[in-house]
Enzyme design. Sequence first.
Site, PDB file in Angstrom:
ATOM      1  N   GLU A   4      17.305 -31.485  18.294  1.00  0.00           N
ATOM      2  CA  GLU A   4      18.212 -30.424  18.702  1.00  0.00           C
ATOM      3  C   GLU A   4      19.023 -30.056  17.462  1.00  0.00           C
ATOM      4  O   GLU A   4      19.608 -30.947  16.838  1.00  0.00           O
ATOM      5  CB  GLU A   4      19.121 -30.942  19.818  1.00  0.00           C
ATOM      6  N   ARG A  14      15.597 -46.772  21.005  1.00  0.00           N
ATOM      7  CA  ARG A  14      16.318 -46.140  19.892  1.00  0.00           C
ATOM      8  C   ARG A  14      16.563 -47.169  18.811  1.00  0.00           C
ATOM      9  O   ARG A  14      16.705 -48.357  19.092  1.00  0.00           O
ATOM     10  CB  ARG A  14      17.712 -45.693  20.333  1.00  0.00           C
ATOM     11  N   LYS A  18      24.965 -38.202  16.805  1.00  0.00           N
ATOM     12  CA  LYS A  18      25.375 -36.978  16.103  1.00  0.00           C
ATOM     13  C   LYS A  18      26.810 -36.586  16.454  1.00  0.00           C
ATOM     14  O   LYS A  18      27.546 -36.093  15.599  1.00  0.00           O
ATOM     15  CB  LYS A  18      24.431 -35.839  16.476  1.00  0.00           C
TER      16      LYS A  18
END
Length: 580
Positions: A57, A283, A293
């Site tokens: 994204e 992850r 982020k």
Amino acid sequence: MAILTRPFPGGWAEPKENHDSMSEHDVAGNNFLRTLIRKDIEAGRLTGELVTRFPPEPNGFLHIGHAKSICLNFGLAEQFEGRCHLRFDDTNPAKEEQAYIDAIQEDIRWLGYQWSGDVRYASDYFDTLYEYAEHLITAGKAYVCELDAEQMREYRGTLTEPGKNSPFRDRSAEENLDLFRRMRNGEFDEGAKVLRAKIDMASPNINLRDPIIYRIRKQHHHQTGDKWCIYPTYDFTHGQSDAIEGITHSICTLEFEDHRPLYEWFIANLPVPCEPKQYEFARLNINYTVTSKRKLKALVDEGVVAGWDDPRMPTIAGMRRRGFTPASLRHFCEMVGVARSEGIVDMAMLEHAIRDDLDKNAPRAMCVMEPLKLVITNYPEDKVEQLAAPGHPNRDDLGERVLPFTREVYIERDDFREEANKKFKRLVLGKKVRLRNAYVLLAEEVVKDADGNITEVHCSYDPDTLGEDPADGIKPKGVIHWVSASEGRQATVRCYDRLFNHEAPDRGGEEFMAHVNPQSLDVVENCWIEPGLADCVPESHFQFERTGYFVADRYEHSADKPVFNRTIALRDSWGKAEQN
Ligand code: ATP
Ligand code: MG
């Protein structure tokens, strides 16, 4: 939670707990996804090419966690001679920016990967996704709902209680189609209506309780401009985009495991051109840093760091500027493996990966960071001798460097003492030391200022001692680095350290800011470097002997104003501090 511990010489430590949970390497170089793909090929389930994708994204810079996903997706495509797409997952225009789109592409290329075909955007498929939404409506599988956010939450139920049907659930297909088209035409305010899939409000999986698939957002989009005022949700976009692109293996992180039934429901209920499969892996989490982020953006926005590519940031751009190499990051990602349950990787592993690479590949150089002047009284005043030194102790291909030797040289202030015990193997008044790649000196006299600070040390040198292994058998205990005072060049060296001084800075929500290491940057202005070093191109890596690994700053280094960043110290002082 298992912690993958620091490496031991010649290999990697086993995780403290369950090995399988951290790194599912069944045989060397394997991981569960490679095994799975191999089985798909053997069983004839994968008839064409393997196609993967990396779907960021564009709402921030990529971090080390993304590097793992990149290495995995591009790496699998490489290994199985397939393709990997780069697709920006751009369904939330409010948080997205072109600058991020550019930075992400640069990071992927720098890591050494190239996506197949053009850069793709989920927004390329907005027309098709819209048609898919109408398809669901026509089939009686989607409806326009007018519950507000609060009511929606109430109707959704909880993990232990089923939800309730929305009062708008039984609208006719005609009415839904009309309302949805009017949503698209901008007739309603943001939040007034949403389109929901009609699945099952009593499903034990909350993701299947009539999830929202379109929402009204009167926002300009970086790719589609003002064409749309309704945007599909991530869940409605992702799997369908995979299908449109012919992705075979859609690999994502574990938090999407519970979304998989929804992913499959859309694929089964829409006229999609193929049926991709979703697989999840854990992850990457690393101690002493944050990989979110949102948190990284907070560090930038609040000025804690100088930007997304500040050398202290765990972003790919930051690590690049810090002096990490693409090979070290790829190696690290391979080392940590691919697992199906969460773990925390020790920062020392990442640091080991870069030390290992630079030890083998970075040319050696000398830099004095806290200069003390030595005057060699028996050396001629105007003489400049060009001494040769190896570029690297065991890499002949890195050639030789030239070190000008002169009457005045700089050494590190703490490499000299007026008195010292035997453990101090450096220069002591009345004793000898070797200057690296040069002569043996004897310290004869100390010059001090009015406050008693040492300003110079007068020495004599022995002209017969050139080279590391003099025939005359003079073997001073210590060897120290030095730079010619008249021929050396002045430089700025920025010493970076870990950005957080807490092992788990994330623990406790927003408190991570409280754990920022106040000593994460030390700018040393008056450093002296051997002259050849000033002319290196930005992003050249070096080992400054006895000091650490450094890189010429990507943006600020020039021959006139040399600027180096410390990538990492020679040894792991954090590890030592922990052991003490
Ligand atoms: P963040 O939580 O930092 O915002 P994200 O998952 O929202 O990360 P995306 O841009 O959506 O970021 O991620 C792109 C891809 O990278 C996704 O497939 C995602 O699963 C993967 N990814 C993100 N963070 C990690 C991580 N820490 N380890 C491995 N893969 C990750
Ligand atoms: Mg995301």
